[in-house]
Design a protein around this motif. Structure first.
Motif, short mmCIF file in Angstrom:
data_model
loop_
_atom_site.label_atom_id
_atom_site.label_comp_id
_atom_site.label_asym_id
_atom_site.label_seq_id
_atom_site.Cartn_x
_atom_site.Cartn_y
_atom_site.Cartn_z
N ALA A 78 0.83 -1.20 0.00
CA ALA A 78 0.00 0.00 0.00
C ALA A 78 0.87 1.25 0.00
N SER A 79 1.97 1.23 0.71
CA SER A 79 2.89 2.37 0.72
C SER A 79 3.45 2.61 -0.68
N LEU A 80 3.74 1.54 -1.37
CA LEU A 80 4.24 1.67 -2.74
C LEU A 80 3.19 2.29 -3.65
N LEU A 81 1.96 1.84 -3.52
CA LEU A 81 0.90 2.38 -4.38
C LEU A 81 0.66 3.85 -4.09
N THR A 82 0.63 4.24 -2.82
CA THR A 82 0.44 5.65 -2.51
C THR A 82 1.66 6.47 -2.92
N PHE A 83 2.86 5.89 -2.80
CA PHE A 83 4.08 6.59 -3.25
C PHE A 83 4.01 6.86 -4.74
N ARG A 84 3.61 5.86 -5.50
CA ARG A 84 3.52 6.04 -6.96
C ARG A 84 2.49 7.10 -7.33
N LEU A 121 -5.35 -7.85 9.96
CA LEU A 121 -4.34 -8.80 10.44
C LEU A 121 -3.62 -8.31 11.68
N GLY A 122 -4.07 -7.21 12.23
CA GLY A 122 -3.48 -6.74 13.48
C GLY A 122 -2.56 -5.56 13.30
N GLY A 123 -2.80 -4.76 12.32
CA GLY A 123 -1.98 -3.57 12.11
C GLY A 123 -2.38 -2.46 13.06
N ASP A 124 -1.80 -2.47 14.25
CA ASP A 124 -2.10 -1.42 15.22
C ASP A 124 -1.03 -0.34 15.17
N ASN A 125 -0.63 -0.02 13.97
CA ASN A 125 0.41 0.96 13.72
C ASN A 125 -0.24 2.26 13.26
N ALA A 126 0.16 3.38 13.82
CA ALA A 126 -0.42 4.66 13.46
C ALA A 126 -0.16 4.99 11.99
N LYS A 127 0.99 4.56 11.48
CA LYS A 127 1.31 4.84 10.08
C LYS A 127 0.32 4.17 9.13
N VAL A 128 -0.14 2.98 9.49
CA VAL A 128 -1.12 2.27 8.66
C VAL A 128 -2.41 3.09 8.57
N PHE A 129 -2.87 3.57 9.72
CA PHE A 129 -4.10 4.35 9.72
C PHE A 129 -3.91 5.68 9.00
N CYS A 130 -2.72 6.28 9.11
CA CYS A 130 -2.48 7.53 8.39
C CYS A 130 -2.47 7.31 6.88
N LEU A 131 -1.84 6.21 6.44
CA LEU A 131 -1.87 5.89 5.01
C LEU A 131 -3.29 5.62 4.53
N LEU A 132 -4.05 4.92 5.35
CA LEU A 132 -5.44 4.65 5.00
C LEU A 132 -6.23 5.95 4.92
N GLY A 133 -6.01 6.85 5.86
CA GLY A 133 -6.66 8.16 5.82
C GLY A 133 -6.28 8.96 4.60
N ASP A 134 -4.99 8.90 4.21
CA ASP A 134 -4.54 9.59 2.99
C ASP A 134 -5.25 9.04 1.76
N CYS A 135 -5.39 7.72 1.70
CA CYS A 135 -6.07 7.10 0.55
C CYS A 135 -7.54 7.53 0.50
#
Length: 171
Positions: A78-84, A121-135
Motif C-alpha cells: 500500500a505504501s508503494l501504491l500511494t508513493f507512486r 491482520l493486526g496492524g495497530d500501527n499509526a502509520k497504517v491508519f495515516c496511510l489509509l486516511g490519505d487514501c
C-alpha cells in the motif's frame, strides 16, 4: 557425536534447517522491498524511481504470496501504491489533472484494500491508519479519512501527521 568431534557450530545447521521456510523467505522479500522503496524515494531520476518502485512492488507481492497473514507486506504494498500516486501527482503541472485510470481510483482502491487487510491482520500501527486516511482523502471520502486519522491518534496520541490531517479535514 560426529558434530561434537568436528566442532561444527550450531549456527550453520540452523541456517541450513531454516533456509527454505516460507516465513523466513517472506521476511527476506519484505526487507528487500522496503530497501528498494527507500531507494526509490531518495532517487533523483524518474527512470530509476520507476524501476526501483516496480522492483519493490514485485518483492512485496512475493512476500504476500509466501506469508499472506503478515500485515507488514500489505503495508509495504500500500505504501508503494500511494508513493507512486503521490509521485505522479507531484510531476503533473497544476493545470493538468490525473489520468482517467487514477481518477477512477483503481490504484487507490488497491491501496485501500491492502491497508484494510493489514488492519484486519493486526496492524495497530499509526502509520497504517495515516496511510489509509490519505487514501480515503484522495478518494474524497472525508468521513472515512477522518475516522482513520482518529484511529491513528488512538494508537499514537502524539502523532503530528494524524493531528494535522484532522485539522485539515475540519469537522
Amino acid at each position: 557425536m560426529f558434530l561434537a568431534m568436528h566442532d561444527i557450530p550450531k549456527k550453520i545447521f540452523t541456517k541450513i534447517r531454516y533456509r527454505n521456510r516460507a516465513d523466513f523467505q517472506a521476511k527476506r522479500h519484505f526487507v528487500l522491498g522496503a530497501q528498494l522503496l527507500a531507494q526509490a524515494r531518495s532517487s533523483k531520476s524518474r527512470s530509476s524511481t520507476a524501476s526501483l518502485a516496480q522492483k519493490a512492488e514485485f518483492e512485496a507481492e512475493k512476500a504476500i504470496s509466501l506469508d499472506p497473514k503478515d500485515a507488514a507486506s500489505y503495508i509495504l504494498k500500500a505504501s508503494l501504491l500511494t508513493f507512486r500516486l503521490q509521485d505522479l501527482r507531484s510531476r503533473l503541472p497544476r493545470c493538468c489533472s490525473l489520468p482517467s485510470c487514477f481518477q477512477r481510483g483503481s490504484r487507490v482502491d488497491s491501496a485501500i484494500d491492502d491497508l484494510t487487510k493489514a488492519v484486519e491482520l493486526g496492524g495497530d500501527n499509526a502509520k497504517v491508519f495515516c496511510l489509509l486516511g490519505d487514501c480515503y482523502e484522495m478518494k474524497k471520502m472525508k468521513a472515512e479519512a477522518r475516522a482513520a486519522f482518529e484511529e491513528a491518534l488512538k494508537v499514537e496520541p502524539t502523532s503530528s501527521v494524524a493531528r494535522a490531517a484532522i485539522d485539515r479535514l475540519g469537522s
